[in-house]
Design a protein around this motif. Structure first.
Motif, short mmCIF file in Angstrom:
data_model
loop_
_atom_site.label_atom_id
_atom_site.label_comp_id
_atom_site.label_asym_id
_atom_site.label_seq_id
_atom_site.Cartn_x
_atom_site.Cartn_y
_atom_site.Cartn_z
N GLY A 183 -19.95 -66.01 27.37
CA GLY A 183 -20.90 -66.96 26.80
C GLY A 183 -20.36 -68.38 26.72
N ALA A 184 -19.05 -68.56 26.89
CA ALA A 184 -18.44 -69.89 26.83
C ALA A 184 -18.05 -70.40 28.21
CB ALA A 184 -17.22 -69.87 25.91
N VAL A 185 -18.58 -69.76 29.26
CA VAL A 185 -18.26 -70.15 30.64
C VAL A 185 -19.54 -70.67 31.31
CG1 VAL A 185 -17.46 -69.31 32.88
CG2 VAL A 185 -16.40 -68.45 30.78
N ASN A 186 -19.42 -71.80 32.00
CA ASN A 186 -20.59 -72.43 32.63
C ASN A 186 -21.10 -71.65 33.83
OD1 ASN A 186 -22.46 -74.66 33.23
ND2 ASN A 186 -21.15 -74.94 35.04
N LYS A 187 -20.16 -71.18 34.67
CA LYS A 187 -20.52 -70.47 35.90
C LYS A 187 -19.56 -69.31 36.11
CE LYS A 187 -21.15 -71.12 40.90
NZ LYS A 187 -21.04 -72.09 42.03
N ILE A 188 -20.09 -68.15 36.48
CA ILE A 188 -19.24 -66.97 36.69
C ILE A 188 -19.44 -66.44 38.10
CG2 ILE A 188 -18.73 -64.60 35.96
CD1 ILE A 188 -19.78 -65.32 33.20
N THR A 189 -18.32 -66.20 38.80
CA THR A 189 -18.40 -65.60 40.13
C THR A 189 -17.89 -64.17 40.14
OG1 THR A 189 -16.23 -66.53 40.69
CG2 THR A 189 -18.18 -67.82 41.31
N LYS A 190 -16.91 -63.89 39.25
CA LYS A 190 -16.34 -62.54 39.19
C LYS A 190 -15.69 -62.31 37.84
CE LYS A 190 -12.52 -61.48 41.53
NZ LYS A 190 -11.58 -61.07 42.61
N ILE A 191 -15.74 -61.04 37.39
CA ILE A 191 -15.02 -60.63 36.18
C ILE A 191 -14.06 -59.53 36.59
CG2 ILE A 191 -15.21 -59.60 33.89
CD1 ILE A 191 -18.05 -60.77 33.75
N GLU A 192 -12.79 -59.70 36.24
CA GLU A 192 -11.78 -58.74 36.68
C GLU A 192 -10.97 -58.26 35.47
OE1 GLU A 192 -9.74 -58.95 40.76
OE2 GLU A 192 -8.31 -59.87 39.38
N GLY A 193 -10.78 -56.94 35.38
CA GLY A 193 -10.03 -56.38 34.27
C GLY A 193 -9.05 -55.30 34.71
N SER A 194 -8.02 -55.10 33.90
CA SER A 194 -7.05 -54.02 34.14
C SER A 194 -6.76 -53.32 32.82
CB SER A 194 -5.74 -54.57 34.73
OG SER A 194 -5.94 -55.11 36.01
N VAL A 195 -6.91 -52.00 32.82
CA VAL A 195 -6.59 -51.20 31.63
C VAL A 195 -5.71 -50.04 32.10
CG1 VAL A 195 -8.76 -51.84 30.52
CG2 VAL A 195 -8.66 -49.74 31.86
N SER A 196 -4.90 -49.49 31.18
CA SER A 196 -3.98 -48.45 31.62
C SER A 196 -3.70 -47.43 30.53
CB SER A 196 -2.66 -49.06 32.09
OG SER A 196 -1.90 -49.53 30.99
N TYR A 197 -3.11 -46.30 30.94
CA TYR A 197 -2.67 -45.25 30.02
C TYR A 197 -1.51 -44.51 30.65
CZ TYR A 197 -5.85 -42.77 33.17
OH TYR A 197 -6.50 -42.30 34.28
N ASN A 198 -0.73 -43.84 29.80
CA ASN A 198 0.46 -43.11 30.24
C ASN A 198 0.09 -41.66 30.54
OD1 ASN A 198 2.99 -42.04 30.68
ND2 ASN A 198 3.81 -42.51 28.64
N VAL A 199 0.13 -41.26 31.81
CA VAL A 199 -0.27 -39.89 32.16
C VAL A 199 0.67 -38.85 31.58
CG1 VAL A 199 -1.43 -40.62 34.29
CG2 VAL A 199 0.97 -39.94 34.38
N ASP A 200 1.90 -39.24 31.23
CA ASP A 200 2.84 -38.30 30.63
C ASP A 200 2.36 -37.77 29.28
OD1 ASP A 200 4.85 -37.59 32.32
OD2 ASP A 200 6.34 -39.00 31.56
N GLU A 201 1.42 -38.49 28.65
CA GLU A 201 0.93 -38.09 27.33
C GLU A 201 -0.21 -37.06 27.42
OE1 GLU A 201 -0.22 -41.58 25.23
OE2 GLU A 201 1.85 -42.27 24.92
N TYR A 202 -0.66 -36.75 28.65
CA TYR A 202 -1.87 -35.92 28.77
C TYR A 202 -1.68 -34.65 29.59
CZ TYR A 202 -3.96 -40.13 26.86
OH TYR A 202 -4.26 -41.20 26.06
N GLY A 203 -0.45 -34.29 29.93
CA GLY A 203 -0.19 -33.00 30.52
C GLY A 203 -0.11 -32.96 32.03
N MET A 204 0.28 -31.78 32.53
CA MET A 204 0.55 -31.56 33.94
C MET A 204 -0.69 -31.76 34.82
SD MET A 204 2.86 -30.68 36.22
CE MET A 204 4.18 -29.81 35.35
N ALA A 205 -1.84 -31.25 34.38
CA ALA A 205 -3.04 -31.31 35.21
C ALA A 205 -3.42 -32.76 35.52
CB ALA A 205 -4.20 -30.60 34.51
N LEU A 206 -3.36 -33.62 34.50
CA LEU A 206 -3.71 -35.03 34.71
C LEU A 206 -2.68 -35.72 35.59
CD1 LEU A 206 -5.89 -37.13 33.72
CD2 LEU A 206 -4.09 -37.97 32.22
N ALA A 207 -1.39 -35.40 35.39
CA ALA A 207 -0.34 -36.02 36.20
C ALA A 207 -0.53 -35.69 37.68
CB ALA A 207 1.04 -35.55 35.72
N LYS A 208 -0.84 -34.42 37.97
CA LYS A 208 -1.08 -34.02 39.37
C LYS A 208 -2.34 -34.67 39.92
CE LYS A 208 1.46 -29.64 39.43
NZ LYS A 208 1.36 -28.18 39.66
N ALA A 209 -3.37 -34.78 39.08
CA ALA A 209 -4.62 -35.40 39.52
C ALA A 209 -4.43 -36.88 39.85
CB ALA A 209 -5.69 -35.24 38.44
#
Length: 377
Positions: A183-209
């Protein structure tokens, strides 16, 4: 005013009667009393330790707790959450009994990441006229990824005067803050984001996936081009952000890109060292294209963390002017649980049906105890 009912006709008749009583009470100047918001915790895993404590600290009343894990069934919920006092609520494996006997205003569902996996539990609640808020990531915006279930739950909720909302970390950090800054930007061409999590906290199945330990060649042959695309968490949050900004989606592209180790990193889950050059995890990149020409590109990175790593929450709005924000190693679990608890008042005040977070009022920190108004006729 939301109430419980045994059937749609009975609900409508009783609701109309109570509306008349409510209006009469206002005209007579009857007093309004308050009581703590009554909550049932459905699913007693890692998240519940925080939600139960946060509920207690903010003055809500836990009236039930449900889980099927024999290791926790029968425990006092206060002991389970590490509170200094007992709450007098035993964790039970009998969901039907808890929901029938505890008379909650809302149920917190912290079970699974996909809507079809939690739908039966949600239906148990809303068929009784009980509101639901859930950490299920797909529930953030499930209208296109699980349309059949979403429409079914929406109809049942409306018929019984209940509200359903999916919330968590994405509510504030991936949707609301980004929309606020836009809402504080005059013109927008792209919005880019990065989020992450540690797969070691969620078990073998997720790590292999996520391809942990594979060579880049093996990743390319197996995970880079899956025959069936399972929408990632940011697929749904991108849609909520697009709706908040008033954008119309024209296409969604999801890519799986290997996150390659630049140094030897030990994986506790795999029980081995992932050497430099091998796959440490996966970046699932979702590009949400819109007819307005604004792309929302979000990378969801699941990888084995090194000793200096932490969760990511980095966003940049490209345009005039370019605008960035960064949250240093956000406490994702704690933020998720605080958001769930703090969202409860706006869920209770929303109309019946399925609502996505972009439709609700901005989140507020609860200064006062979590209480609900009741007329004393």
């Amino acid at each position: 005013m939301k109430i419980k009912s045994c059937g749609q006709l009975a609900y409508k008749l009783l609701f109309e009667f109570l509306v008349i009583l409510h209006e009469s009470a206002l005209m007579r100047g009857d007093k309004m009393g308050q009581r703590p918001i009554r909550v049932v915790q459905y699913g007693c895993g890692k998240m519940a330790k925080y939600t139960i404590r946060y509920l207690h600290e903010h003055g809500a009343q836990l009236v039930g707790a449900i889980d099927t894990n024999p290791a926790v069934v029968g425990m006092d919920a206060g002991d389970y959450a590490g509170l200094p006092i007992k709450l007098g609520v035993k964790i039970s494996s009998d969901a039907e009994q808890v929901l029938d006997e505890s008379s909650p205003d809302i149920v917190i569902v912290t079970l699974f990441s996909l809507l079809n996996d939690i739908a039966p539990m949600v239906e148990q609640c809303i068929s009784r006229g009980i509101n639901v808020i859930t950490t299920c990531e797909e529930a953030t915006f499930p209208w296109t990824t699980s349309s059949e279930w979403t429409n079914r739950l929406d109809a049942i909720a409306k018929a019984n005067g209940a509200t359903i909302v999916g919330s968590g970390m994405e509510d504030v950090f991936w949707v609301r803050i980004v929309g606020l800054l836009a809402g504080a930007v005059n013109k927008i061409t792209k919005i880019e984001g990065s989020v992450s999590y540690n797969v070691d906290e969620y078990g073998m199945a997720l790590a292999k996936a996520h391809g942990v330990g594979l060579t880049t060649e093996a990743f390319e042959k197996t995970l880079a081009h899956p025959s069936d695309i399972v929408p990632s968490y940011v697929w749904n949050s991108n849609q909520a952000l697009a709706q908040l900004l008033g954008l119309t989606i024209s296409d969604i592209i999801q890519e799986n890109v290997p996150f390659v180790a630049d140094a030897d990193t030990y994986s506790e889950t795999m029980g081995e060292l992932v050497v430099a050059g091998k796959v440490l995890g996966m970046n699932t990149r979702v590009t949400t294209k819109t007819y307005q020409g604004i792309d929302i590109v979000t990378s969801q990175i699941g990888k084995v963390y090194g000793p200096r790593d932490g969760d990511l929450c980095d966003w940049k709005i490209y345009g005039e002017p370019d605008t960035s924000f960064h949250v240093d190693k956000p406490a994702t679990v704690e933020h998720t649980c605080a958001t769930i608890v703090n969202r409860i008042p706006s869920v209770l005040s929303a109309d019946a049906g399925y609502h996505t977070v972009d439709e609700l009022e901005p989140l507020r920190h609860p200064i006062q105890p979590m209480r609900i108004d009741e007329f004393l006729f």
